[in-house]
Design a protein around this motif. Structure first.
Motif, mmCIF file in Angstrom:
data_model
loop_
_atom_site.group_PDB
_atom_site.id
_atom_site.type_symbol
_atom_site.label_atom_id
_atom_site.label_comp_id
_atom_site.label_asym_id
_atom_site.label_seq_id
_atom_site.Cartn_x
_atom_site.Cartn_y
_atom_site.Cartn_z
ATOM 1 N N GLY A 137 -51.409 82.253 -3.151
ATOM 2 C CA GLY A 137 -51.032 81.844 -4.098
ATOM 3 C C GLY A 137 -52.337 80.930 -4.595
ATOM 4 O O GLY A 137 -52.712 80.116 -3.623
ATOM 5 N N VAL A 138 -52.866 81.061 -5.593
ATOM 6 C CA VAL A 138 -54.223 80.362 -5.826
ATOM 7 C C VAL A 138 -54.212 79.880 -7.401
ATOM 8 O O VAL A 138 -53.619 80.031 -8.072
ATOM 9 C CB VAL A 138 -55.289 81.223 -5.807
ATOM 10 N N LYS A 139 -55.250 78.766 -7.558
ATOM 11 C CA LYS A 139 -55.221 77.897 -8.986
ATOM 12 C C LYS A 139 -55.778 79.222 -9.961
ATOM 13 O O LYS A 139 -56.716 79.996 -9.447
ATOM 14 C CB LYS A 139 -56.244 76.985 -8.961
ATOM 15 N N ARG A 140 -55.087 79.231 -10.843
ATOM 16 C CA ARG A 140 -55.673 80.420 -11.847
ATOM 17 C C ARG A 140 -57.019 80.063 -12.254
ATOM 18 O O ARG A 140 -57.890 81.177 -12.495
ATOM 19 C CB ARG A 140 -54.584 80.261 -13.063
ATOM 20 N N ASP A 141 -57.347 78.929 -12.546
ATOM 21 C CA ASP A 141 -58.714 78.695 -12.988
ATOM 22 C C ASP A 141 -59.765 78.414 -11.893
ATOM 23 O O ASP A 141 -60.909 78.359 -12.303
ATOM 24 C CB ASP A 141 -58.749 77.141 -13.845
ATOM 25 N N SER A 142 -59.270 78.445 -10.849
ATOM 26 C CA SER A 142 -60.278 78.544 -9.825
ATOM 27 C C SER A 142 -59.655 78.873 -8.544
ATOM 28 O O SER A 142 -59.000 78.618 -7.481
ATOM 29 C CB SER A 142 -60.740 76.887 -9.006
ATOM 30 N N PRO A 143 -59.870 80.312 -8.434
ATOM 31 C CA PRO A 143 -59.280 81.297 -7.525
ATOM 32 C C PRO A 143 -59.535 81.100 -5.957
ATOM 33 O O PRO A 143 -58.627 81.634 -5.164
ATOM 34 C CB PRO A 143 -59.380 82.656 -8.141
ATOM 35 N N GLU A 144 -60.728 80.289 -5.982
ATOM 36 C CA GLU A 144 -61.020 80.230 -4.366
ATOM 37 C C GLU A 144 -60.221 78.855 -3.940
ATOM 38 O O GLU A 144 -60.259 78.746 -2.637
ATOM 39 C CB GLU A 144 -62.538 79.515 -4.528
ATOM 40 N N THR A 145 -59.251 78.267 -4.480
ATOM 41 C CA THR A 145 -58.358 77.293 -4.172
ATOM 42 C C THR A 145 -57.037 77.645 -3.833
ATOM 43 O O THR A 145 -56.216 78.208 -4.891
ATOM 44 C CB THR A 145 -58.187 76.375 -5.363
ATOM 45 N N ILE B 50 -50.707 78.635 -11.510
ATOM 46 C CA ILE B 50 -50.923 79.189 -10.096
ATOM 47 C C ILE B 50 -50.888 80.657 -10.510
ATOM 48 O O ILE B 50 -49.881 81.125 -11.102
ATOM 49 C CB ILE B 50 -49.881 78.659 -9.171
ATOM 50 N N GLU B 51 -51.685 81.498 -9.801
ATOM 51 C CA GLU B 51 -51.517 82.966 -9.989
ATOM 52 C C GLU B 51 -51.023 83.290 -8.521
ATOM 53 O O GLU B 51 -51.708 83.195 -7.538
ATOM 54 C CB GLU B 51 -52.858 83.458 -9.970
ATOM 55 N N SER B 52 -49.970 83.821 -8.588
ATOM 56 C CA SER B 52 -49.392 84.288 -7.320
ATOM 57 C C SER B 52 -49.261 85.766 -7.194
ATOM 58 O O SER B 52 -48.311 86.282 -6.155
ATOM 59 C CB SER B 52 -47.579 83.948 -7.262
ATOM 60 N N GLY B 53 -49.867 86.656 -7.968
ATOM 61 C CA GLY B 53 -49.945 88.046 -8.008
ATOM 62 C C GLY B 53 -50.873 88.567 -6.897
ATOM 63 O O GLY B 53 -51.846 87.988 -6.808
#
Length: 297
Positions: A128-136, A193-196
């Motif tokens: 699960g990552v931050k949508r605006d910073s997927p490295e997080t 959060i992007e969980s997909g």
């Protein structure tokens, strides 16, 4: 031909909500229409960052048994909060005996449930990552190599299904869909959060036959998932519907009916999908007839 499914996910060991759901189905006279139950993971609250405890295994069995009390065949997959033994290749299905209906762990497996219709399962979760910073990374994948395993195993699993439309059951959903984008306050600055899964999204998108050279025997009718508690409902990737019933921990569930139709008859009534459907290799297809979402307080 029609098949109706009770869809539950993210129970998190709320046995009281399972009992409430069973009572609701009986009171509303809806249990009789259910053919199968699908549970898409996180049945209990195991800590996926530490080894599974015996308590988690016992609680998992209790949830499976409670769902079997509905008297319908149960197909389930493990989520990131379920015992790690659920992912082992030598696992055994839980609580199966002659007095109760089947309870089948579908992780990395498939089963035919009606003529021309099979169900395929894959458990676990991705980062699960931050949508605006997927490295997080907000929460890590479980198992940690889920995306790699998905890319390696799911195509083979799907190809093993012969001449059937597919219900794909995963704990996580595809990325960039409304059912996985955890953005609770879209009108305010938020830590969405992007969980997909990108692998899952690409895999679903690549299986849309759009020319005679791409004619396919496989049609992923619907991807059923959980994991994201907040964004329940319907979305889509191309012509494949994506459904998240919500968390039964919070009283949410869904009832889904699929119907088998003649392909040509369906295309006559749906001009927009004619180009998409015309290269399917079969004369009959399964589509959604009805999807209902409920919350039982």
């Amino acid at each position: 031909m029609c098949r109706t499914f009770l869809l539950v996910s993210d129970i998190h060991y709320r046995l009281d909500n399972i009992i409430k759901l069973q009572n609701w189905l009986v009171q509303k006279d809806r249990l009789k229409e259910i053919d199968y139950i699908i549970a898409s993971g996180d049945l209990v609250n195991a800590d996926y960052l530490t080894p599974t405890m015996e308590k988690d295994v016992q609680e998992f069995r209790e949830v499976i048994s409670a769902l079997q009390n509905f008297g319908r065949p149960l197909y389930y997959i493990p989520g990131n909060h379920d015992p790690d033994t659920c992912f082992h290749q030598d696992r055994k299905d839980d609580a199966n005996d002659e007095e109760k209906p089947i309870a089948k762990n579908l992780h990395n497996e498939s089963a035919q449930i009606a003529p021309g219709l099979s169900i395929v399962g894959f458990g676990g979760s991705t980062n699960g990552v931050k949508r605006d910073s997927p490295e997080t990374v907000i929460w890590p994948a479980c198992p940690k190599d889920t995306e790699t395993l998905l890319a390696e195993r799911l195509p083979t699993l799907i190809d093993q299904v012969k001449d059937d439309d597919i219900i794909l059951v995963t704990h996580f959903g595809p990325s960039k869909t409304g059912t996985t984008d955890v953005d609770m306050y879209p009108l305010q600055p938020s830590d969405a959060i992007e969980s997909g899964s990108k692998v899952l999204r690409d895999m679903i998108a690549s299986r849309s036959p759009l020319s005679p050279s791409e004619s396919s025997q496989h049609y992923i009718t619907i991807n059923i998932h959980g994991h994201s508690h907040y964004p329940f409902g319907l979305s889509h990737v191309g012509q494949t519907m994506i459904l998240n019933p919500g968390a039964l921990r919070d009283g949410r569930f869904a009832i889904l009916s699929l119907v088998q139709l003649d392909k040509n008859k369906f295309m006559e009534g749906d001009e927009e999908r004619r180009k998409y459907m015309q290269y399917f290799s079969r004369d009959k297809i399964w589509i959604i007839e009805r999807a209902e979402f409920f919350v039982n307080y």
